[in-house]
Scaffold this motif. Structure first.
Motif, mmCIF file in Angstrom:
data_model
loop_
_atom_site.group_PDB
_atom_site.id
_atom_site.type_symbol
_atom_site.label_atom_id
_atom_site.label_comp_id
_atom_site.label_asym_id
_atom_site.label_seq_id
_atom_site.Cartn_x
_atom_site.Cartn_y
_atom_site.Cartn_z
ATOM 1 N N GLN A 3 1.895 5.357 3.486
ATOM 2 C CA GLN A 3 0.324 6.862 3.915
ATOM 3 C C GLN A 3 -0.641 6.202 2.995
ATOM 4 O O GLN A 3 -1.282 6.426 3.887
ATOM 5 C CB GLN A 3 1.262 7.616 2.866
ATOM 6 C CG GLN A 3 2.106 9.162 3.249
ATOM 7 C CD GLN A 3 2.873 10.047 2.689
ATOM 8 O OE1 GLN A 3 2.849 9.830 1.782
ATOM 9 N NE2 GLN A 3 2.531 10.927 3.669
ATOM 10 N N VAL A 4 -0.057 5.487 1.871
ATOM 11 C CA VAL A 4 -1.383 5.233 1.080
ATOM 12 C C VAL A 4 -2.505 4.286 2.718
ATOM 13 O O VAL A 4 -4.081 3.840 2.570
ATOM 14 C CB VAL A 4 -1.210 4.594 0.102
ATOM 15 C CG1 VAL A 4 -3.021 3.607 -0.666
ATOM 16 C CG2 VAL A 4 -1.338 5.140 -1.299
ATOM 17 N N VAL A 5 -1.829 3.332 3.452
ATOM 18 C CA VAL A 5 -2.233 2.169 4.240
ATOM 19 C C VAL A 5 -2.969 2.931 5.384
ATOM 20 O O VAL A 5 -4.253 2.651 5.427
ATOM 21 C CB VAL A 5 -0.803 0.950 4.676
ATOM 22 C CG1 VAL A 5 -1.807 0.148 5.311
ATOM 23 C CG2 VAL A 5 -1.223 0.370 3.475
ATOM 24 N N PHE A 6 -2.210 3.628 5.511
ATOM 25 C CA PHE A 6 -2.865 4.646 6.913
ATOM 26 C C PHE A 6 -3.946 5.302 6.716
ATOM 27 O O PHE A 6 -4.527 5.593 7.170
ATOM 28 C CB PHE A 6 -1.628 5.230 7.258
ATOM 29 C CG PHE A 6 -2.079 6.758 9.048
ATOM 30 C CD1 PHE A 6 -2.454 6.033 9.923
ATOM 31 C CD2 PHE A 6 -2.614 7.834 8.656
ATOM 32 C CE1 PHE A 6 -2.702 6.614 10.790
ATOM 33 C CE2 PHE A 6 -3.188 8.243 9.238
ATOM 34 C CZ PHE A 6 -3.010 7.940 10.650
ATOM 35 N N VAL A 7 -4.113 5.872 5.111
ATOM 36 C CA VAL A 7 -4.908 7.006 5.671
ATOM 37 C C VAL A 7 -6.521 6.035 4.946
ATOM 38 O O VAL A 7 -7.386 5.598 5.298
ATOM 39 C CB VAL A 7 -4.671 7.432 3.930
ATOM 40 C CG1 VAL A 7 -6.749 7.933 3.293
ATOM 41 C CG2 VAL A 7 -3.565 8.590 4.169
ATOM 42 N N MET A 8 -6.181 5.125 4.142
ATOM 43 C CA MET A 8 -7.872 4.089 4.114
ATOM 44 C C MET A 8 -7.499 2.797 5.863
ATOM 45 O O MET A 8 -8.568 3.018 5.792
ATOM 46 C CB MET A 8 -7.000 3.339 2.434
ATOM 47 C CG MET A 8 -7.062 3.331 1.743
ATOM 48 S SD MET A 8 -8.694 3.877 1.100
ATOM 49 C CE MET A 8 -9.713 2.604 1.137
ATOM 50 N N TRP A 9 -6.895 2.922 6.349
ATOM 51 C CA TRP A 9 -7.155 2.574 7.642
ATOM 52 C C TRP A 9 -8.263 3.157 8.219
ATOM 53 O O TRP A 9 -9.110 2.716 9.416
ATOM 54 C CB TRP A 9 -6.090 2.068 8.790
ATOM 55 C CG TRP A 9 -6.423 1.540 9.749
ATOM 56 C CD1 TRP A 9 -6.535 0.342 10.055
ATOM 57 C CD2 TRP A 9 -5.988 2.362 11.344
ATOM 58 N NE1 TRP A 9 -7.034 0.558 11.649
ATOM 59 C CE2 TRP A 9 -5.960 1.590 12.285
ATOM 60 C CE3 TRP A 9 -4.789 3.956 11.127
ATOM 61 C CZ2 TRP A 9 -6.034 2.947 13.009
ATOM 62 C CZ3 TRP A 9 -4.566 4.346 12.448
ATOM 63 C CH2 TRP A 9 -5.584 3.709 13.054
ATOM 64 N N ARG A 10 -7.763 4.826 8.111
ATOM 65 C CA ARG A 10 -8.260 5.715 9.309
ATOM 66 C C ARG A 10 -9.943 5.562 8.768
ATOM 67 O O ARG A 10 -10.338 6.050 9.517
ATOM 68 C CB ARG A 10 -7.693 6.776 8.951
ATOM 69 C CG ARG A 10 -7.971 7.956 9.797
ATOM 70 C CD ARG A 10 -8.643 7.913 11.373
ATOM 71 N NE ARG A 10 -9.364 9.058 11.696
ATOM 72 C CZ ARG A 10 -8.971 9.805 13.199
ATOM 73 N NH1 ARG A 10 -8.406 9.146 13.709
ATOM 74 N NH2 ARG A 10 -9.793 10.113 13.674
ATOM 75 N N GLU A 11 -9.546 6.073 7.434
ATOM 76 C CA GLU A 11 -10.369 6.882 6.502
ATOM 77 C C GLU A 11 -11.737 5.634 6.877
ATOM 78 O O GLU A 11 -12.761 5.990 7.835
ATOM 79 C CB GLU A 11 -10.581 7.128 5.021
ATOM 80 C CG GLU A 11 -9.672 8.279 6.048
ATOM 81 C CD GLU A 11 -10.283 9.752 6.271
ATOM 82 O OE1 GLU A 11 -11.885 9.815 6.048
ATOM 83 O OE2 GLU A 11 -9.548 9.952 6.510
ATOM 84 N N SER A 12 -12.142 4.201 6.315
ATOM 85 C CA SER A 12 -12.478 2.719 6.663
ATOM 86 C C SER A 12 -13.040 3.016 8.034
ATOM 87 O O SER A 12 -13.828 2.297 8.470
ATOM 88 C CB SER A 12 -11.640 2.350 5.927
ATOM 89 O OG SER A 12 -11.462 1.817 5.048
ATOM 90 N N VAL A 13 -12.224 3.174 8.915
ATOM 91 C CA VAL A 13 -13.044 2.424 10.320
ATOM 92 C C VAL A 13 -13.549 4.135 10.893
ATOM 93 O O VAL A 13 -14.781 3.245 11.938
ATOM 94 C CB VAL A 13 -11.238 2.721 11.386
ATOM 95 C CG1 VAL A 13 -11.633 3.047 12.771
ATOM 96 C CG2 VAL A 13 -10.866 1.607 11.952
ATOM 97 N N GLU A 14 -13.549 5.662 10.412
ATOM 98 C CA GLU A 14 -14.426 6.182 10.861
ATOM 99 C C GLU A 14 -15.608 5.836 10.936
ATOM 100 O O GLU A 14 -16.566 5.580 11.224
ATOM 101 C CB GLU A 14 -13.625 7.304 10.316
ATOM 102 C CG GLU A 14 -12.518 7.751 11.333
ATOM 103 C CD GLU A 14 -12.411 9.697 10.968
ATOM 104 O OE1 GLU A 14 -13.350 10.167 10.228
ATOM 105 O OE2 GLU A 14 -11.269 10.208 11.783
ATOM 106 N N ALA A 15 -15.596 5.485 9.215
ATOM 107 C CA ALA A 15 -17.072 5.043 8.201
ATOM 108 C C ALA A 15 -17.711 3.840 9.052
ATOM 109 O O ALA A 15 -18.302 4.333 9.756
ATOM 110 C CB ALA A 15 -16.570 4.991 7.070
ATOM 111 N N LEU A 16 -16.760 2.320 9.331
ATOM 112 C CA LEU A 16 -16.951 1.740 9.817
ATOM 113 C C LEU A 16 -17.728 1.918 11.723
ATOM 114 O O LEU A 16 -18.397 1.697 11.652
ATOM 115 C CB LEU A 16 -16.130 0.446 10.481
ATOM 116 C CG LEU A 16 -15.584 -0.008 9.045
ATOM 117 C CD1 LEU A 16 -14.403 -1.135 9.063
ATOM 118 C CD2 LEU A 16 -16.615 -0.809 8.364
#
Length: 277
Positions: A3-16
């Motif tokens: 879950q942690v990997v997915f949350v950081m992946w999705r949130e980081s991609v949106e900011a990027l």
């Protein structure tokens, strides 16, 4: 950790995504070169805001003492609500996000006013960073030190995967890549929200805030035991329970029923083809 990997992946991609659009526009307009330092200043400001929010959450958790269980459960439920809100926000704005950002940048370039770029970058990073803080707090609430270390590694891995995902999508150079990405991640996010909602309901049942009604409704551990590594991963990402209480099952069904209705209402109707002359 998944879950942690997915949350950081999705949130980081949106900011990027937002930062990438801003940077590309500034790089392709000679008169806008001076805006880059405002862009990176906004990124740093957004990270600072998200960091302060993270410290505030953990300090509040320590201050609450005996009420910590209620606070942590509340954060889990708020995180689930924020995930659903984010899905509907992206469904509404995802198609026009690039156009809206570039339109605002054009107006700033004419006035040589780059504080708008600073604020936009800061808000984008702070928004995604603060959501990640809330989501991650809901996931790690009550975890021991060894688990926190593992989840810290998961957060770093999620950020690295986000950078890699963004790079691949940029190389592909196709709008279809982003549309496919958001469709897939929309489903995954809703599954994650349902898992966090189930987690919150289980906590409320254990604290005698909600009645279990019937516990358990069934026993499917012979097919998939949620105490095993595979079953635990499925449970963490979907809300699956091998021994669900009736209250948990009713809330889970209500969640998906409500989300399905809202998605149908939020989906724009297909445009009718113009009649041929």
């Amino acid at each position: 950790m998944g879950q942690v990997v997915f949350v950081m992946w999705r949130e980081s991609v949106e900011a990027l995504l937002v930062i990438g659009i801003l940077h590309a526009w500034l790089s392709n307009n000679a008169e806008a070169k001076g805006g880059k330092r405002y862009l990176w200043g906004g990124v740093l400001a957004g990270l600072g805001i998200a960091g302060l929010l993270a410290v505030g959450f953990f300090e509040a958790s320590e201050f609450l003492g005996n009420a910590q269980d209620y606070f942590q459960t509340g954060m889990v439920l708020i995180a689930a609500a924020l995930i659903v809100q984010m899905v509907f926000w992206m469904r509404k704005h995802g198609r026009t996000l690039k156009k809206e950002l570039e339109s605002g940048l054009t107006a700033n370039a004419k006035q040589q006013n780059w504080w708008g770029v600073f604020v936009l970058a800061a808000l984008a990073v702070a928004r995604e960073g603060s959501e990640a803080v809330v989501f991650l707090y809901g996931l790690i609430a009550g975890a021991d030190s060894s688990t926190l270390l593992t989840m810290g590694g998961g957060a770093v891995l999620g950020l690295v995967l986000a950078i890699g995902t963004y790079w691949l999508l940029q190389v592909a150079g196709s709008a279809m890549g982003w549309r496919l990405f958001f469709k897939v991640s929309e489903v995954l996010l809703l599954l994650l929200a349902s898992a966090m909602l189930v987690n919150g309901v289980d906590r409320l049942i254990s604290m005698d805030v909600l009645p279990a009604l019937v516990d358990p409704v069934w026993d499917s551990s012979a097919l998939l035991d949620d105490s095993t590594q595979l079953g635990g991963l499925v449970a963490a990402l979907t809300g699956y329970r091998a021994h669900p209480a009736l209250m948990t099952l009713l809330v889970w069904l209500g969640f998906w029923g409500g989300v399905t209705v809202m998605l149908k209402r939020a989906t724009p109707a297909p445009q009718k083809k113009a009649a041929q002359a």
